[in-house]
Design a protein around this motif. Structure first.
Motif, PDB file in Angstrom:
ATOM      1  N   ALA A 125       4.658  -3.581   4.826  1.00  6.28           N
ATOM      2  CA  ALA A 125       5.421  -4.770   4.441  1.00  6.28           C
ATOM      3  C   ALA A 125       6.578  -4.963   5.424  1.00  6.28           C
ATOM      4  N   ARG A 126       7.107  -6.171   5.478  1.00  3.26           N
ATOM      5  CA  ARG A 126       8.236  -6.432   6.371  1.00  3.26           C
ATOM      6  C   ARG A 126       9.466  -5.650   5.939  1.00  3.26           C
ATOM      7  N   ASN A 127       9.631  -5.503   4.643  1.00  3.47           N
ATOM      8  CA  ASN A 127      10.728  -4.712   4.095  1.00  3.47           C
ATOM      9  C   ASN A 127      10.299  -3.248   4.053  1.00  3.47           C
ATOM     10  N   ARG A 128      10.943  -2.402   4.847  1.00  3.28           N
ATOM     11  CA  ARG A 128      10.515  -1.000   4.953  1.00  3.28           C
ATOM     12  C   ARG A 128      10.655  -0.268   3.620  1.00  3.28           C
ATOM     13  N   ALA A 129      11.561  -0.712   2.791  1.00  3.85           N
ATOM     14  CA  ALA A 129      11.736  -0.059   1.491  1.00  3.85           C
ATOM     15  C   ALA A 129      10.556  -0.323   0.561  1.00  3.85           C
ATOM     16  N   GLU A 130       9.737  -1.305   0.894  1.00  2.00           N
ATOM     17  CA  GLU A 130       8.594  -1.666   0.052  1.00  2.00           C
ATOM     18  C   GLU A 130       7.334  -1.003   0.601  1.00  2.00           C
ATOM     19  N   LEU A 131       6.759  -0.122  -0.185  1.00  2.00           N
ATOM     20  CA  LEU A 131       5.536   0.563   0.223  1.00  2.00           C
ATOM     21  C   LEU A 131       4.312  -0.215  -0.262  1.00  2.00           C
ATOM     22  N   PRO A 132       3.204  -0.124   0.462  1.00  2.00           N
ATOM     23  CA  PRO A 132       2.009  -0.882   0.065  1.00  2.00           C
ATOM     24  C   PRO A 132       1.431  -0.383  -1.256  1.00  2.00           C
ATOM     25  N   GLU A 133       0.849  -1.302  -2.000  1.00  2.33           N
ATOM     26  CA  GLU A 133       0.150  -0.938  -3.230  1.00  2.33           C
ATOM     27  C   GLU A 133      -1.269  -0.508  -2.864  1.00  2.33           C
ATOM     28  N   LEU A 134      -1.662   0.666  -3.347  1.00  2.00           N
ATOM     29  CA  LEU A 134      -2.930   1.260  -2.949  1.00  2.00           C
ATOM     30  C   LEU A 134      -3.854   1.404  -4.155  1.00  2.00           C
ATOM     31  N   THR A 135      -5.104   1.068  -3.951  1.00  7.13           N
ATOM     32  CA  THR A 135      -6.130   1.270  -4.967  1.00  7.13           C
ATOM     33  C   THR A 135      -7.148   2.254  -4.420  1.00  7.13           C
ATOM     34  N   ILE A 136      -7.166   3.445  -5.010  1.00  3.79           N
ATOM     35  CA  ILE A 136      -8.046   4.510  -4.525  1.00  3.79           C
ATOM     36  C   ILE A 136      -8.884   5.003  -5.704  1.00  3.79           C
ATOM     37  N   PRO A 137     -10.197   5.008  -5.567  1.00  7.44           N
ATOM     38  CA  PRO A 137     -11.045   5.499  -6.664  1.00  7.44           C
ATOM     39  C   PRO A 137     -10.906   7.010  -6.839  1.00  7.44           C
ATOM     40  N   GLU A 138     -11.069   7.461  -8.059  1.00  8.81           N
ATOM     41  CA  GLU A 138     -10.973   8.898  -8.351  1.00  8.81           C
ATOM     42  C   GLU A 138     -12.076   9.682  -7.642  1.00  8.81           C
ATOM     43  N   GLN A 139     -13.291   9.173  -7.706  1.00  4.90           N
ATOM     44  CA  GLN A 139     -14.425   9.760  -6.985  1.00  4.90           C
ATOM     45  C   GLN A 139     -14.775   8.814  -5.834  1.00  4.90           C
ATOM     46  N   LEU A 140     -14.933   9.342  -4.644  1.00  2.00           N
ATOM     47  CA  LEU A 140     -15.216   8.460  -3.514  1.00  2.00           C
ATOM     48  C   LEU A 140     -16.075   9.160  -2.477  1.00  2.00           C
TER      49      LEU A 140
END
Length: 242
Positions: A125-140
């Motif tokens: 994100a442009r704002n360094r304090a804002e981290l990306p929202e991540l969607t990660i499956p439990e099994q992959l």
């Protein structure tokens, strides 16, 4: 200090002679270093081609190999993400955009050590304090290449610790991530090459051997040029004094 070149007496100040020889030695050393890198890259490409020809190994097959012989192995298996642990490797640039590589610990067998997996790149994100929202499956599914050589030089603190996930990290270092894991991770990283929720971009061999050899030739030519310029300058000085 005087010496003769092709029957001509040349006078060189000791300080300038020392500087010239030092620069010459440094340039020669850089040339040999590039040649050694070319040899290393050629060996890596041969090893990579060999593993690709054999096809991917699963976890049980990988565990039967000595880890030091497993570099560049093609890997394919399904694992379980040790949620919620995620590290964002900072300052990764892909196609001119800055972002993070998403690193997670994955376990392929309940009693075996976890393995760090680089799932690929996500834009920051442009704002360094804002981290990306991540969607990660439990099994992959994990489909990629395993490296036993990873990490590089860094300055300052490696891990930005906090009370929530994900956490930013400068370099993948086991000493930084192992305290968060139920048991120490395998001394390797799997780089996801396909079927990732993020953007895989890892290249096992970035610069081919030919390019390193080209750089070596340039360094050697610069070394010869330094000696030539120094000799020419000394000869002109002698002529001027006469």
């Amino acid at each position: 200090m005087q010496f003769r070149v092709a029957g001509t007496s040349v006078s060189v100040h000791p300080v300038w002679l020392l500087i010239t020889l030092t620069v010459f030695a440094v340039l020669i050393k850089l040339g040999w270093w590039q040649l050694s890198r070319a040899s290393e890259k050629a060996s890596q490409m041969q090893q990579l081609a060999s593993w690709q020809a054999e096809g991917p190994l699963n976890w049980q097959q990988l565990r039967q190999l000595p880890l030091q012989e497993a570099d560049l192995v093609q890997f394919a298996d399904e694992g379980r993400w040790l949620s919620p642990m995620v590290w964002l490797q900072d300052n990764k640039i892909v196609q001119g955009r800055i972002g993070y590589d998403v690193i997670i610990p994955v376990q392929f067998s309940r009693f075996d050590p976890p393995v760090l997996v680089n799932l690929g790149w996500v834009e920051a994100a442009r704002n360094r304090a804002e981290l990306p929202e991540l969607t990660i499956p439990e099994q992959l599914p994990i489909r990629g290449v395993l490296r036993t050589s990873f990490g590089s030089f860094r300055l300052g603190q490696n891990l930005e610790t906090g009370d929530s996930w994900p956490m930013r990290i400068q370099q993948v270092e086991l000493d930084s991530v192992n305290p968060y894991l139920p048991q120490p991770a395998l001394a390797a990283v799997i780089y996801q090459m396909e079927t990732s929720p993020f953007q895989p971009h890892y290249q096992p061999v970035v610069m081919p051997p030919e390019k390193h050899r080209g750089y070596a030739v340039q360094w050697f030519l610069l070394a010869v040029a330094v000696l030539g310029v120094a000799l020419a300058a000394s000869l002109r000085k002698e002529e001027t004094n006469e």
